[in-house]
Every structure is written in structure tokens, then in C-alpha cells.
Design a protein around this motif. Structure first.
Motif, PDB file in Angstrom:
ATOM      1  N   GLY A 261       0.656  -1.479   0.518  1.00  0.00           N
ATOM      2  CA  GLY A 261       0.285  -0.255   0.066  1.00  0.00           C
ATOM      3  C   GLY A 261       0.911   1.564  -0.058  1.00  0.00           C
ATOM      4  N   TYR A 262       2.202   1.177  -0.127  1.00  0.00           N
ATOM      5  CA  TYR A 262       3.100   2.088  -0.040  1.00  0.00           C
ATOM      6  C   TYR A 262       2.691   3.050  -1.512  1.00  0.00           C
ATOM      7  N   SER A 263       2.777   2.351  -2.796  1.00  0.00           N
ATOM      8  CA  SER A 263       2.772   3.031  -4.028  1.00  0.00           C
ATOM      9  C   SER A 263       1.402   1.941  -4.781  1.00  0.00           C
ATOM     10  N   TRP A 264       0.991   2.740  -5.491  1.00  0.00           N
ATOM     11  CA  TRP A 264       0.116   2.001  -6.486  1.00  0.00           C
ATOM     12  C   TRP A 264       0.221   2.685  -7.733  1.00  0.00           C
ATOM     13  N   THR A 265      -0.206   1.277  -8.965  1.00  0.00           N
ATOM     14  CA  THR A 265      -0.097   1.849 -10.009  1.00  0.00           C
ATOM     15  C   THR A 265      -1.563   2.924 -10.762  1.00  0.00           C
ATOM     16  N   PRO A 266      -0.845   3.374 -11.780  1.00  0.00           N
ATOM     17  CA  PRO A 266      -1.835   4.695 -12.313  1.00  0.00           C
ATOM     18  C   PRO A 266      -3.325   3.468 -12.303  1.00  0.00           C
ATOM     19  N   LEU A 267      -4.393   5.139 -11.841  1.00  0.00           N
ATOM     20  CA  LEU A 267      -5.940   4.164 -12.044  1.00  0.00           C
ATOM     21  C   LEU A 267      -6.360   3.995 -13.797  1.00  0.00           C
ATOM     22  N   VAL A 268      -7.116   2.933 -13.748  1.00  0.00           N
ATOM     23  CA  VAL A 268      -7.522   2.365 -15.653  1.00  0.00           C
ATOM     24  C   VAL A 268      -8.539   1.736 -14.467  1.00  0.00           C
ATOM     25  N   PRO A 269      -9.395   1.799 -16.329  1.00  0.00           N
ATOM     26  CA  PRO A 269     -11.154   1.218 -15.904  1.00  0.00           C
ATOM     27  C   PRO A 269     -10.867   0.157 -15.683  1.00  0.00           C
ATOM     28  N   SER A 270     -11.537  -0.651 -14.562  1.00  0.00           N
ATOM     29  CA  SER A 270     -11.753  -1.577 -14.118  1.00  0.00           C
ATOM     30  C   SER A 270     -13.187  -2.119 -15.353  1.00  0.00           C
ATOM     31  N   LYS A 271     -12.814  -3.780 -15.382  1.00  0.00           N
ATOM     32  CA  LYS A 271     -13.746  -4.484 -16.667  1.00  0.00           C
ATOM     33  C   LYS A 271     -14.748  -4.244 -15.882  1.00  0.00           C
ATOM     34  N   ILE A 272     -15.049  -4.404 -14.707  1.00  0.00           N
ATOM     35  CA  ILE A 272     -16.146  -4.552 -13.889  1.00  0.00           C
ATOM     36  C   ILE A 272     -17.049  -2.633 -14.128  1.00  0.00           C
ATOM     37  N   GLN A 273     -18.290  -3.337 -14.812  1.00  0.00           N
ATOM     38  CA  GLN A 273     -19.342  -2.160 -15.017  1.00  0.00           C
ATOM     39  C   GLN A 273     -19.938  -1.556 -14.266  1.00  0.00           C
ATOM     40  N   HIS A 274     -20.715  -0.542 -13.857  1.00  0.00           N
ATOM     41  CA  HIS A 274     -20.821  -0.210 -12.800  1.00  0.00           C
ATOM     42  C   HIS A 274     -20.893   1.848 -13.489  1.00  0.00           C
ATOM     43  N   PRO A 275     -22.612   2.343 -11.890  1.00  0.00           N
ATOM     44  CA  PRO A 275     -22.720   3.374 -12.860  1.00  0.00           C
ATOM     45  C   PRO A 275     -22.216   4.564 -11.375  1.00  0.00           C
ATOM     46  N   ALA A 276     -21.869   5.371 -11.414  1.00  0.00           N
ATOM     47  CA  ALA A 276     -20.953   6.069  -9.769  1.00  0.00           C
ATOM     48  C   ALA A 276     -22.247   5.883  -8.788  1.00  0.00           C
ATOM     49  N   ALA A 277     -21.506   4.817  -8.085  1.00  0.00           N
ATOM     50  CA  ALA A 277     -22.083   4.903  -7.220  1.00  0.00           C
ATOM     51  C   ALA A 277     -21.904   3.566  -6.194  1.00  0.00           C
ATOM     52  N   ARG A 278     -21.976   3.668  -4.545  1.00  0.00           N
ATOM     53  CA  ARG A 278     -21.053   2.719  -4.464  1.00  0.00           C
ATOM     54  C   ARG A 278     -21.073   1.006  -4.396  1.00  0.00           C
ATOM     55  N   PHE A 279     -20.092   0.194  -4.132  1.00  0.00           N
ATOM     56  CA  PHE A 279     -20.645  -1.322  -4.470  1.00  0.00           C
ATOM     57  C   PHE A 279     -19.870  -2.094  -3.538  1.00  0.00           C
ATOM     58  N   PHE A 280     -20.053  -3.462  -3.348  1.00  0.00           N
ATOM     59  CA  PHE A 280     -19.162  -4.154  -1.799  1.00  0.00           C
ATOM     60  C   PHE A 280     -19.513  -5.133  -2.746  1.00  0.00           C
ATOM     61  N   ILE A 281     -17.446  -5.626  -2.420  1.00  0.00           N
ATOM     62  CA  ILE A 281     -16.776  -6.787  -2.084  1.00  0.00           C
ATOM     63  C   ILE A 281     -16.021  -6.769  -0.908  1.00  0.00           C
ATOM     64  N   SER A 282     -16.159  -8.089  -0.726  1.00  0.00           N
ATOM     65  CA  SER A 282     -15.832  -9.055   0.069  1.00  0.00           C
ATOM     66  C   SER A 282     -14.672 -10.136   0.326  1.00  0.00           C
ATOM     67  N   ARG A 283     -13.789 -11.116   0.578  1.00  0.00           N
ATOM     68  CA  ARG A 283     -13.034 -12.014   0.741  1.00  0.00           C
ATOM     69  C   ARG A 283     -14.165 -12.605   1.196  1.00  0.00           C
ATOM     70  N   LEU A 284     -15.112 -14.272   1.389  1.00  0.00           N
ATOM     71  CA  LEU A 284     -15.646 -14.632   1.549  1.00  0.00           C
ATOM     72  C   LEU A 284     -14.572 -15.957   2.759  1.00  0.00           C
ATOM     73  N   ASN A 285     -15.352 -16.784   3.644  1.00  0.00           N
ATOM     74  CA  ASN A 285     -14.530 -17.548   4.253  1.00  0.00           C
ATOM     75  C   ASN A 285     -14.018 -18.818   3.967  1.00  0.00           C
ATOM     76  N   SER A 286     -14.588 -19.038   2.428  1.00  0.00           N
ATOM     77  CA  SER A 286     -14.284 -20.105   1.283  1.00  0.00           C
ATOM     78  C   SER A 286     -12.641 -19.835   0.633  1.00  0.00           C
ATOM     79  N   GLY A 287     -12.376 -18.073   1.002  1.00  0.00           N
ATOM     80  CA  GLY A 287     -11.442 -17.767   0.080  1.00  0.00           C
ATOM     81  C   GLY A 287     -12.101 -17.332  -1.490  1.00  0.00           C
ATOM     82  N   ASN A 288     -12.879 -17.339  -1.340  1.00  0.00           N
ATOM     83  CA  ASN A 288     -13.276 -16.533  -2.748  1.00  0.00           C
ATOM     84  C   ASN A 288     -14.165 -15.277  -2.720  1.00  0.00           C
TER      85      ASN A 288
END
Length: 391
Positions: A261-288
Motif C-alpha cells: 500500500g505504499y505505492s500504487w499503479t495508475p488508476l485505469v478503468p476496471s472491467k467491472i461496469q457500474h454507475p457512479a455509486a457504491r459497490f461492495f466486495i469482500s473475501r468470503l470464508n471459502s477464500g472466494n
């Protein structure tokens, strides 16, 4: 020789009045500018108070959910007596002891009533040490200033309906409205947006002492022409890299860090398409990975049709989606997986009309085996946590 004309009494009083009025305004402004740095009032049982009754609410939204180790549910959102995101906003904390069937509002967090400071963008989170954390932002106008600050308090007995809370503390500048993440190093990482900065605004703020102290580690630069509110989330991939997804004007941008987290690559568009709104992503117990967003992964739609998806390869590909709620006006998912595998998601609907804070639940298998029957079951599990001021 010229002589200055003597001031008549009316002119002198007028000038003195203007002078004192200007001085008063400057003092008041200075006080207002610092008032967001003061700990807010914590109001117990807000629905029963004169200043925070449920029926007075005209805005309700932006919720977050956590579940204690013994199964007590906690939800936060923010609200206010005017139909807007403004100085009247305050945060509400509610709890449920019956898996979301019924809810009790136990606290409100309000810096100063009708303003000038607002409390907003809350997040509730179960830390790995068993403590429940409540985060929120405090702000005075203008929005893009250091007036924004992340505040937090926690309790060590979240299985109780009336736990003892720590004194609220200001953690850092900025706004945080997405779940913290635990890094493989054991460090706690907050995704904080520094609204007052134009460069590297999407920050990672880290604690290596279980939340006693916090330090800014690094940040992603979001170009001005696409910047929105950031509302970023961070995932640690299985190869140790960090994957940051950021809300932008075009949808979701992504950046990677290979040094914790000290340095980051330039921001580029993700393949995940979305409106300008919050989304949610999380690691599950299974590791998925779990992703909750509007519409199919490869389709950009408006704020409607919340779906849940599973990735078994660290986000390179995604399953078909399980439809959670199809209505226009649903938004801002957040949630947690419980130890038994059930996933609980909260979101809002129609913030100024219906004013719904909602919750539903499903399993990872419900997503990967999605069918019309599963969609109906998710619909039947839907519960209203709050209807705001709507009777």
C-alpha cells in the motif's frame, strides 16, 4: 486648510455596529470551522427524544451492517429532518437480537443538531479481536476541505444490546464509508477518501496496534476529470498484492499495490461496469470473493437491479449473478458473512420518499446455483430495518 467633518452620532453608531457585526461573524466562523473537531453528542434511544424522533426524518440512507460473534446484528445509517445531505444529518445505530426480524434504535451520533456540522457516511465493522467499531465522518462546508474527518468508537461486548462504548476519537482526515480490511501482515487498513486533496485522494490508512493509532500509508491518484467520491474498497489478493477499486464518474477504476500500500499503479478503468455509486466486495470464508453491484458484471446500468456475484480466481472472472433487488432507487450495499456461511447485505431504497433501510441474506451456494427459486427466497428474506419518517 481643510478640516475633516465631524461624524454625526448616527453615522458613528452605524460604523460601530458594522465593525462589531463583522467581528462577531469572524469569531462565529472561526468557531464553526473548529466545531467539527469536537466529539459529537451520543444520544441514547434517539427515537424517544424531542430532537431525533423517527417521524421527523425526511432523509434516510447509506447503511452498513455487522454481526457479532454470537449473532447480534448491528446497522448504521444517516438521516435528518430535511430531505437532503446537509448540516442537519446525524447517524443512527440500531441492533437486532433475532436475526433482523425486529430492530431497536439504541444510539444517535449528532455533533450539533441543526448545524453547521453534519455526521454522515457511517460504517460498522466487527474487528478480529471481537470488538465492534462504528465509524462516521464529521464535516462543515465546503465539502472539499480538511473539515472532513473520520471518527470512531468501539465496544468490547457487542453481544449485548446496550454495550459500553469508548470515547469517540478522530482517526484521520477524510471520509470512510466502506469496510476496513485485515492484511496478511495482521495490520488493519481503512479505505479513506481525502476529499480535500486532488492528488492521491484514495488513501489507505493503516494501524499495526489494533486500532490504537493510525497512519496514512499511500494513496491512488484519481484524475480530476473522472473523480467522484472515491468510496474505494481494498482486497488483498492471494499473491499478496492489494487491489483497490474506486468509484469514478465512469463507474469503477482499479489500481494495484505490490508493496503493502505504499505505492500504487495508475488508476485505469476496471472491467467491472457500474454507475457512479457504491459497490461492495469482500473475501468470503471459502477464500472466494463476493461482489455486490448494480447489473451484470459487464453491463453499466443505473441504480437498480442489485446482484451478487462470486469469483473463484481473485476477481479475474465472475459467476452469474443472484438478483437481490430489482427496483430503481436501490443503492449502496454493505454487509458481512457470518461464521455459519450466511451472507447478510444491507442497502437503501428511495432515500427521501420510502426512506427504506433494508437487509436480506443468502449463501455462497445460492449465488453459484442461482435460479428463479433462489431469487424468490432472497426476496422472502428481505426485511425493512427502518422506514425513516414514513409511516
Amino acid at each position: 486648510m481643510c478640516y475633516a467633518k465631524p461624524l454625526n452620532m448616527r453615522t458613528m453608531y452605524l460604523k460601530l455596529t458594522i465593525l462589531f457585526l463583522g467581528l462577531f461573524i469572524n469569531i462565529s466562523y472561526a468557531v464553526d470551522k473548529k466545531s467539527h473537531l469536537e466529539p459529537p453528542e451520543i444520544i441514547k434511544n434517539p427515537a424517544k427524544t424531542v430532537d431525533h424522533p423517527v417521524e421527523s426524518r425526511k432523509f434516510t440512507g447509506i447503511s452498513s451492517l455487522a454481526v457479532s460473534q454470537e449473532g447480534r446484528f448491528w446497522t448504521v445509517w444517516y438521516t435528518g429532518p430535511t430531505p437532503a445531505e446537509d448540516a442537519n444529518n446525524y447517524v443512527v445505530l440500531a441492533t437486532s437480537s433475532d436475526k433482523g426480524e425486529t430492530w431497536d434504535e439504541v444510539l444517535a451520533i449528532d455533533p450539533d443538531g441543526s448545524g453547521p456540522v453534519r455526521a454522515f457516511d457511517p460504517e460498522v465493522w466487527m474487528a478480529p479481536d471481537g470488538k465492534l467499531w462504528v465509524f462516521w465522518a464529521q464535516q462543515v462546508q465546503p465539502a472539499r476541505s480538511t473539515s472532513c474527518g473520520v471518527w470512531a468508537m468501539n465496544c468490547s461486548n457487542p453481544n449485548s444490546g446496550n454495550p459500553e462504548w469508548s470515547v469517540p476519537v478522530r482517526v484521520t482526515d477524510g471520509v470512510m464509508m466502506c469496510k476496513p480490511v485485515i492484511l496478511s501482515s495482521g495490520e488493519w487498513a481503512l479505505p479513506v477518501s481525502f476529499w480535500h486533496l486532488w492528488e492521491e485522494s484514495a488513501k489507505i490508512v493503516v494501524s499495526n496496534d489494533t486500532g490504537k493509532t493510525w497512519d496514512v500509508r499511500g494513496g491512488v491518484n484519481v484524475p480530476r476529470e473522472v473523480r467522484n467520491h472515491d468510496e474505494h474498497m481494498i482486497v488483498e489478493r492471494k499473491d499478496g498484492s492489494l487491489w483497490m477499486l474506486v468509484r469514478t464518474l465512469y463507474g469503477i477504476g482499479e489500481s494495484f499495490s505490490y508493496d503493502s500500500g505504499y505505492s500504487w499503479t495508475p488508476l485505469v478503468p476496471s472491467k467491472i461496469q457500474h454507475p457512479a455509486a457504491r459497490f461492495f466486495i469482500s473475501r468470503l470464508n471459502s477464500g472466494n470473493l463476493l461482489l455486490v453491484k448494480h447489473g451484470p458484471v459487464d453491463m453499466k446500468i443505473q441504480r437498480s437491479h442489485l446482484f451478487a456475484f462470486i469469483s473463484k480466481d481473485d476477481g479475474y472472472s465472475w459467476s452469474d449473478g443472484l438478483l437481490i433487488d430489482e427496483r430503481p432507487g436501490v443503492s449502496y450495499p454493505d454487509g458481512q458473512q457470518f461464521s455459519d456461511g450466511m451472507i447478510y447485505i444491507t442497502y437503501d431504497f428511495s432515500r427521501t420518499k420510502d426512506q427504506n433501510i433494508l437487509m436480506t441474506s443468502f449463501s455462497e451456494e445460492d449465488i453459484t446455483g442461482s435460479s428463479s427459486r433462489k431469487i424468490l427466497e432472497v426476496y422472502q428474506r428481505r426485511r425493512v430495518i427502518s422506514r425513516g419518517g414514513v409511516k
